[in-house]
Design an enzyme around this catalytic site. Sequence first.
Site, short mmCIF file in Angstrom:
data_model
loop_
_atom_site.label_atom_id
_atom_site.label_comp_id
_atom_site.label_asym_id
_atom_site.label_seq_id
_atom_site.Cartn_x
_atom_site.Cartn_y
_atom_site.Cartn_z
N HIS A 308 -6.23 -0.49 -4.06
CA HIS A 308 -7.25 -1.47 -4.45
C HIS A 308 -6.80 -2.14 -5.73
O HIS A 308 -6.19 -1.50 -6.59
CB HIS A 308 -8.61 -0.79 -4.66
CG HIS A 308 -9.73 -1.75 -4.66
ND1 HIS A 308 -10.15 -2.42 -5.78
CD2 HIS A 308 -10.51 -2.20 -3.64
CE1 HIS A 308 -11.13 -3.22 -5.47
NE2 HIS A 308 -11.38 -3.12 -4.17
N ASP A 366 -12.62 0.88 3.25
CA ASP A 366 -12.30 0.61 4.65
C ASP A 366 -11.67 1.80 5.36
O ASP A 366 -11.45 1.76 6.56
CB ASP A 366 -11.35 -0.58 4.73
CG ASP A 366 -12.03 -1.86 4.28
OD1 ASP A 366 -13.20 -2.02 4.64
OD2 ASP A 366 -11.42 -2.65 3.57
N1 CMC Z 1 0.44 1.14 1.19
C1 CMC Z 1 1.66 1.24 0.59
N2 CMC Z 1 1.95 0.70 -0.60
C2 CMC Z 1 0.98 0.03 -1.24
C3 CMC Z 1 -0.31 -0.12 -0.70
C4 CMC Z 1 -0.57 0.46 0.56
N3 CMC Z 1 -1.78 0.35 1.13
N4 CMC Z 1 -1.07 -0.85 -1.54
C5 CMC Z 1 -0.30 -1.15 -2.58
N5 CMC Z 1 0.95 -0.62 -2.41
C6 CMC Z 1 2.06 -0.70 -3.36
C7 CMC Z 1 2.71 -2.06 -3.34
O1 CMC Z 1 3.79 -2.12 -2.43
C8 CMC Z 1 3.14 -2.23 -4.77
O2 CMC Z 1 4.35 -1.49 -4.95
P1 CMC Z 1 5.45 -2.00 -6.02
O3 CMC Z 1 4.78 -1.96 -7.35
O4 CMC Z 1 6.54 -1.00 -5.87
O5 CMC Z 1 5.83 -3.39 -5.59
C9 CMC Z 1 2.06 -1.50 -5.58
O6 CMC Z 1 1.50 -0.54 -4.67
C10 CMC Z 1 0.96 -2.42 -6.07
O7 CMC Z 1 0.48 -3.19 -4.96
P2 CMC Z 1 0.00 -4.69 -5.05
O8 CMC Z 1 0.08 -5.30 -3.71
O9 CMC Z 1 0.71 -5.37 -6.17
O10 CMC Z 1 -1.51 -4.45 -5.48
P3 CMC Z 1 -2.68 -5.47 -5.32
O11 CMC Z 1 -3.67 -5.10 -6.34
O12 CMC Z 1 -2.18 -6.88 -5.34
O13 CMC Z 1 -3.23 -5.20 -3.84
C11 CMC Z 1 -4.47 -4.40 -2.01
C12 CMC Z 1 -4.39 -4.51 -3.54
C13 CMC Z 1 -5.84 -3.83 -1.64
C14 CMC Z 1 -4.34 -5.79 -1.37
C15 CMC Z 1 -3.33 -3.46 -1.51
O14 CMC Z 1 -3.48 -2.17 -2.07
C16 CMC Z 1 -3.28 -3.39 0.02
O15 CMC Z 1 -2.65 -4.24 0.65
N6 CMC Z 1 -3.94 -2.34 0.63
C17 CMC Z 1 -4.03 -2.26 2.07
C18 CMC Z 1 -5.12 -3.19 2.58
C19 CMC Z 1 -6.51 -2.67 2.30
O16 CMC Z 1 -6.83 -1.53 2.53
N7 CMC Z 1 -7.39 -3.58 1.81
C20 CMC Z 1 -8.78 -3.28 1.56
C21 CMC Z 1 -9.15 -3.36 0.11
S1 CMC Z 1 -10.79 -2.66 -0.21
C22 CMC Z 1 -11.91 -3.67 0.64
C23 CMC Z 1 -11.89 -5.10 0.23
O17 CMC Z 1 -11.71 -5.42 -0.95
O18 CMC Z 1 -12.10 -5.95 1.09
#
Ligand code: CMC
Length: 431
Positions: A308, A366
């Site tokens: 998140h 989720d």
């Molecule tokens: N699985 C594997 N690696 C992950 C994941 C994951 N679910 N989420 C983040 N990472 C890694 C990512 O690869 C990155 O690694 P590095 O620093 O080595 O490049 C690091 O963690 C930080 O990730 P980010 O994408 O920069 O973080 P963000 O804050 O931009 O993204 C997120 C947040 C929710 C989009 C992301 O965690 C994600 O894609 N999760 C899966 C989708 C999900 O479950 N979304 C629902 C969110 S809660 C409900 C809502 O808000 O609607």
Amino acid sequence: MAETKRTATLTLDGKTYDLPVLSPSVGPDVLDIRKLYAQADVFTFDPGFTSTAACESEITYIDGDKGELLYRGYPIEQLAEKSHYLEVCYLLLNGELPTEKQMTDFEFRITRHTMLHEQIHMFFRGFRRDSHPMATMVGVVGAMSAFYHDSLDINDPWQREVAAMRMIAKLPTIAAMAYKYSIGQPFVYPRNDLDYAANFLHMCFSVPAEPYVVKPELAKAMDRIMMLHADHEQNASTSTVRLAGSSGANPFACVAAGIACLWGPAHGGANQACLEMLREIGSVDRIPEFIARAKDKNDPFRLMGFGHRVYKNFDPRAKVMKESADEVLDLLGIHDNPILQVAKELERIALEDDYFVSKKLYPNVDFYSGIILEAMGFPTSMFTPIFALSRTVGWISQWKEMLGDPTGKIGRPRQLYTGHVARDYVPVPSR
Ligand code: CMC
């Protein structure tokens, strides 16, 4: 308005600029850069808004490190245990918990708006039967602007109020109709003797051919899912609603924009993607393969329902959702559900794995919601529409707050331009 108690100083090319530091009631201080461009001729750069507060708000607070979520100051755990969805709607919209009379009036008003203009039924029939219910919802909610002309004037507080009531009341009807349409069953009209969540289950699962009795425990679980999704500060879809609203667009158009944004798998679409992932994993012995893929930089796969932007600790909504999942499966006599087994084991392994621990990736809302919804009988395509109808009150509350903000302006981000500088047009033969 937030207080200014101190200033930060920016030094650039030998000149100094004072930036007021705004103090929130709780949470990190905020540097006020509103005059920066005018004074220093520079922009700030923050793609993804990781360090930018886009507005001032009194509605929802998240402490991502503690795993805390407050609606108008009330912890989500207390609301999930003691309150109910419509009370939470009142709270989000009005800022305070209702008295008994205020609650009765509010419920009465919402209940009297649950039906849709009959002609909207024809609008539904223009969609292909295999349309994703989210596609239908984006279209139908946007089209409400064409049906409810008497609640489009955003400068009239009464019309704003009526639009809010209409959307909170009608979104479950629209979501249920999108579902019924996709499975070829007749639309089911709302029943005003049922409570909000029970009525939604009734509209989704009853058929004219036989009576349908809503199980109170399932209605309670659905109500809790709605409460947990009701608002979440300035997330992508809420920011979309605010941005759309900042131009003066009507509330139905703004909420349709929010629904479109919510649909993506990184946001509300994650509940569908998560259950599909759990199904794809299928059995506990395949978990290591998927964990390895999630950690592989060259593989775009991510563990859906994990991570998140704000929570760097357990998502408090996921904790409540996990308890609810156990209760619902128990109630329905679903024991040894392989998907739940995979989910629990995946969570256990990921929480011990250095990759997830070091990046503070915890299960989010989720992760468990899909298991409950599937057990209730919903197809995965309905998971995000249920998120959307639950979040509508949050979108509307934030939209109303934005319109009431005297400092409000149209949202208009700037950019770090790295394209060509001005150059002369080249005629085709010379290219
Ligand atoms: N699985 C594997 N690696 C992950 C994941 C994951 N679910 N989420 C983040 N990472 C890694 C990512 O690869 C990155 O690694 P590095 O620093 O080595 O490049 C690091 O963690 C930080 O990730 P980010 O994408 O920069 O973080 P963000 O804050 O931009 O993204 C997120 C947040 C929710 C989009 C992301 O965690 C994600 O894609 N999760 C899966 C989708 C999900 O479950 N979304 C629902 C969110 S809660 C409900 C809502 O808000 O609607």
